[in-house]
Design an enzyme around this catalytic site. Structure first.
Site, PDB file in Angstrom:
ATOM      1  N   ASP A 132      -7.779  -5.118  -0.536  1.00 38.56           N
ATOM      2  CA  ASP A 132      -8.437  -5.998  -1.448  1.00 38.56           C
ATOM      3  C   ASP A 132      -8.164  -7.521  -1.055  1.00 38.56           C
ATOM      4  O   ASP A 132      -8.985  -8.392  -1.929  1.00 38.56           O
ATOM      5  CB  ASP A 132      -8.164  -5.700  -2.801  1.00 38.56           C
ATOM      6  CG  ASP A 132      -8.251  -4.158  -3.250  1.00 38.56           C
ATOM      7  OD1 ASP A 132      -9.673  -4.011  -3.187  1.00 38.56           O
ATOM      8  OD2 ASP A 132      -7.627  -3.435  -3.401  1.00 38.56           O
ATOM      9  N   HIS A 179       0.755  -1.233  -0.032  1.00 38.76           N
ATOM     10  CA  HIS A 179      -0.120   0.181  -0.027  1.00 38.76           C
ATOM     11  C   HIS A 179       0.745   1.128  -0.101  1.00 38.76           C
ATOM     12  O   HIS A 179       1.933   1.330   0.668  1.00 38.76           O
ATOM     13  CB  HIS A 179      -0.860   0.120   1.310  1.00 38.76           C
ATOM     14  CG  HIS A 179      -2.177   0.897   1.168  1.00 38.76           C
ATOM     15  ND1 HIS A 179      -2.159   2.214   1.237  1.00 38.76           N
ATOM     16  CD2 HIS A 179      -3.375   0.672   0.565  1.00 38.76           C
ATOM     17  CE1 HIS A 179      -3.232   2.509   0.986  1.00 38.76           C
ATOM     18  NE2 HIS A 179      -4.069   1.869   0.624  1.00 38.76           N
TER      19      HIS A 179
HETATM   20  C1  COA Z   1      -0.550  -0.877  -3.759  1.00 42.75           C
HETATM   21  C2  COA Z   1       0.890  -0.438  -4.789  1.00 42.75           C
HETATM   22  C3  COA Z   1       0.448   0.169  -6.085  1.00 42.75           C
HETATM   23  C4  COA Z   1       1.506   0.408  -3.825  1.00 42.75           C
HETATM   24  O1  COA Z   1       2.564   0.805  -4.578  1.00 42.75           O
HETATM   25  P1  COA Z   1       4.042   1.702  -4.255  1.00 42.75           P
HETATM   26  O2  COA Z   1       3.517   2.372  -2.811  1.00 42.75           O
HETATM   27  O3  COA Z   1       4.049   2.599  -5.476  1.00 42.75           O
HETATM   28  O4  COA Z   1       4.847   0.716  -4.083  1.00 42.75           O
HETATM   29  P2  COA Z   1       5.766   0.232  -5.228  1.00 42.75           P
HETATM   30  O5  COA Z   1       4.933  -0.437  -6.360  1.00 42.75           O
HETATM   31  O6  COA Z   1       6.946   1.390  -5.765  1.00 42.75           O
HETATM   32  O7  COA Z   1       6.911  -0.900  -4.606  1.00 42.75           O
HETATM   33  C5  COA Z   1       7.635  -0.900  -3.739  1.00 42.75           C
HETATM   34  C6  COA Z   1       8.347  -2.071  -3.828  1.00 42.75           C
HETATM   35  O8  COA Z   1       7.796  -3.341  -3.422  1.00 42.75           O
HETATM   36  C7  COA Z   1       7.233  -4.287  -4.245  1.00 42.75           C
HETATM   37  N1  COA Z   1       5.960  -4.530  -3.983  1.00 42.75           N
HETATM   38  C8  COA Z   1       5.055  -3.556  -3.711  1.00 42.75           C
HETATM   39  N2  COA Z   1       3.783  -4.194  -3.800  1.00 42.75           N
HETATM   40  C9  COA Z   1       4.038  -5.768  -4.056  1.00 42.75           C
HETATM   41  C10 COA Z   1       3.338  -6.641  -4.332  1.00 42.75           C
HETATM   42  N3  COA Z   1       1.976  -6.653  -4.068  1.00 42.75           N
HETATM   43  N4  COA Z   1       3.988  -7.750  -4.820  1.00 42.75           N
HETATM   44  C11 COA Z   1       5.051  -7.956  -4.667  1.00 42.75           C
HETATM   45  N5  COA Z   1       5.876  -6.998  -4.605  1.00 42.75           N
HETATM   46  C12 COA Z   1       5.388  -5.697  -4.127  1.00 42.75           C
HETATM   47  C13 COA Z   1       7.599  -3.670  -5.651  1.00 42.75           C
HETATM   48  O9  COA Z   1       8.054  -4.683  -6.317  1.00 42.75           O
HETATM   49  C14 COA Z   1       8.756  -2.587  -4.976  1.00 42.75           C
HETATM   50  O10 COA Z   1       9.883  -3.362  -5.007  1.00 42.75           O
HETATM   51  P3  COA Z   1      11.331  -2.625  -5.044  1.00 42.75           P
HETATM   52  O11 COA Z   1      11.620  -1.927  -4.136  1.00 42.75           O
HETATM   53  O12 COA Z   1      12.361  -4.044  -5.099  1.00 42.75           O
HETATM   54  O13 COA Z   1      11.389  -2.322  -6.762  1.00 42.75           O
HETATM   55  C15 COA Z   1       1.698  -1.865  -4.869  1.00 42.75           C
HETATM   56  O14 COA Z   1       1.863  -2.249  -3.614  1.00 42.75           O
HETATM   57  C16 COA Z   1       0.897  -2.794  -5.816  1.00 42.75           C
HETATM   58  O15 COA Z   1       0.993  -2.700  -6.953  1.00 42.75           O
HETATM   59  N6  COA Z   1       0.137  -3.851  -5.094  1.00 42.75           N
HETATM   60  C17 COA Z   1      -0.512  -4.719  -5.976  1.00 42.75           C
HETATM   61  C18 COA Z   1      -1.787  -4.006  -6.350  1.00 42.75           C
HETATM   62  C19 COA Z   1      -2.821  -4.003  -5.415  1.00 42.75           C
HETATM   63  O16 COA Z   1      -3.101  -4.884  -4.522  1.00 42.75           O
HETATM   64  N7  COA Z   1      -3.525  -2.829  -5.470  1.00 42.75           N
HETATM   65  C20 COA Z   1      -4.558  -2.374  -4.444  1.00 42.75           C
HETATM   66  C21 COA Z   1      -4.128  -1.260  -3.490  1.00 42.75           C
HETATM   67  S1  COA Z   1      -5.173  -0.904  -2.274  1.00 42.75           S
END
Ligand code: COA
Length: 352
Positions: free
Chosen positions: A302, A245
């Site tokens: 979710d 998140h």
């Molecule tokens: C929610 C979300 C977009 C938050 O994104 P964010 O704060 O921008 O975090 P990032 O996408 O930059 O991820 C940071 C790190 O954690 C990892 N990470 C984050 N969520 C992850 C997940 N669900 N599965 C695996 N790795 C994950 C990323 O690969 C990244 O790794 P790195 O630092 O080695 O590159 C992201 O966690 C995600 O895409 N989750 C899956 C989709 C989801 O469940 N969305 C609903 C949100 S309520």
């Protein structure tokens, strides 16, 4: 941006609507939480009764809107059909040209009341079933499940969907609400703003993640396969839906509450397959994240809500639309807040 609707403490994992923690809110009926979000206070018993009555009276959908929905429903995603139906509702609203506070309040009540009926209608048409009229005796959530599935839900199922609507109702400046506020800040009408929010909710990194989790549960199928699934995802550097998140650095409080609801449903159904699988995924994700990145990762809203939907027989393709049916109370609250203290939202880009 200032708001008095919602606050999140991402470090401590605390979520409040209008100053009240979600743990307390989920004990109330959805109608009371919807009232709280929109009017900014807990309703007195007579106020709740009047609000609830209006919502129940407004559940019905105009025949012309249903006809459009029926035609546009083939070959489209459920959320796209819902969006079309909300657009039609905007055209047909008798107060569509009136942007007074009173008319906007009436429109917001219609939106909150009609969203579940529209979502149920989308599903019934898509699956070739006849529509089921709302039952005014049933609560907001129980009536939705009744219109969706054709049978009155058990008390535990009714409680589960009511809590789902409450926990999905609001989350500060999440992408859909932020986009809605931008539309509201141009002084566009409330339907246009809600449709903006609905479109933004669709993406798999936002509201669409719930469907992503449901698809994942189907793919993994058993808790015995969970470990390999996560390891494969890690080796391909792919994200696992329902984890992580932007705001919470600890467990999302809604995820904990949804986990409890999922457990209750699993025990009640005498079938813990989906719950066990989800719990195993959670354990393996936590372990792999600690080992690979030196920090934990937690389920978000979710994750266990998808498990709840499995037990409630809500199909994956409908998950984002059901989420929207809960979120609409939060959306209209933000519309009012933006509209009443408006300054157009116009960020500058950093030219590179
Ligand atoms: C929610 C979300 C977009 C938050 O994104 P964010 O704060 O921008 O975090 P990032 O996408 O930059 O991820 C940071 C790190 O954690 C990892 N990470 C984050 N969520 C992850 C997940 N669900 N599965 C695996 N790795 C994950 C990323 O690969 C990244 O790794 P790195 O630092 O080695 O590159 C992201 O966690 C995600 O895409 N989750 C899956 C989709 C989801 O469940 N969305 C609903 C949100 S309520």
């Amino acid at each position: 941006m200032d708001t008095s609707i919602c606050s999140i403490d991402g470090m401590e994992g605390i979520l409040r609507y209008r100053g009240i923690e979600v743990e307390q809110l989920e004990q109330m009926p959805y109608d009371a939480v919807s009232y709280l979000l929109i009017y900014g206070k807990i309703p007195a018993p007579q106020e709740l009764e009047a609000y609830s009555r209006k919502l129940r009276e407004e559940r019905y959908i105009n025949r012309e809107i249903l006809n459009v929905l029926k035609v546009c429903n083939y070959g489209t995603e459920a959320l796209d059909s819902l969006r079309t139906a909300v657009c039609c509702s905007a055209h047909m609203d008798e107060e569509k040209d009136d942007s007074s506070m009173e008319a906007n309040m009436n429109k917001s009540i219609r939106l909150v009341a009609k969203f579940p009926t529209l979502v149920a209608a989308v599903h019934r048409y898509k699956t070739g079933k006849f529509l089921i009229a709302p039952d005014e005796k049933l609560s907001h959530g129980a009536n939705f499940l009744y219109m969706l599935r054709g049978t009155v839900p058990s008390a535990i199922e009714a409680e589960a969907i009511e809590k789902d609507f409450i926990l999905s109702a609001e989350h500060e400046l999440n992408p859909s609400t932020f986009s809605l506020r931008i539309t509201a800040s141009t002084m566009a009408d409330i339907y246009s703003a809600v449709i903006t929010g609905l479109c933004t909710l669709k993406g798999p990194l936002h509201g669409g993640a719930r469907k992503g989790v449901m698809d994942m549960l189907d793919e993994v199928a058993s808790h015995e396969n969970a470990e390999q699934y996560v390891l494969d995802k890690f080796s391909r550097k792919e994200k696992v839906m329902g984890f992580g998140h932007r705001v919470y650095k600890t467990c999302d409080p809604r995820a904990k509450l949804f986990k409890d609801i999922a457990k209750k449903l699993a025990d009640d159904h005498g079938d813990t397959q989906w719950y066990d699988l989800a719990e195993r995924l959670e354990q393996v994700m936590y372990r792999e994240f600690m080992q690979n990145k030196g920090r934990p990762i937690y389920p978000n809203v979710d994750f266990y809500s998808a498990v709840v939907y499995k037990y409630l027989e809500i199909p994956p393709e409908l998950a984002t639309s059901v989420f929207a049916a809960g979120r609409v109370s939060g959306w209209v609250s933000h519309y009012f807040e933006q509209y009443s203290h408006n300054r157009v939202i116009r960020p500058r880009a950093n030219y590179i």
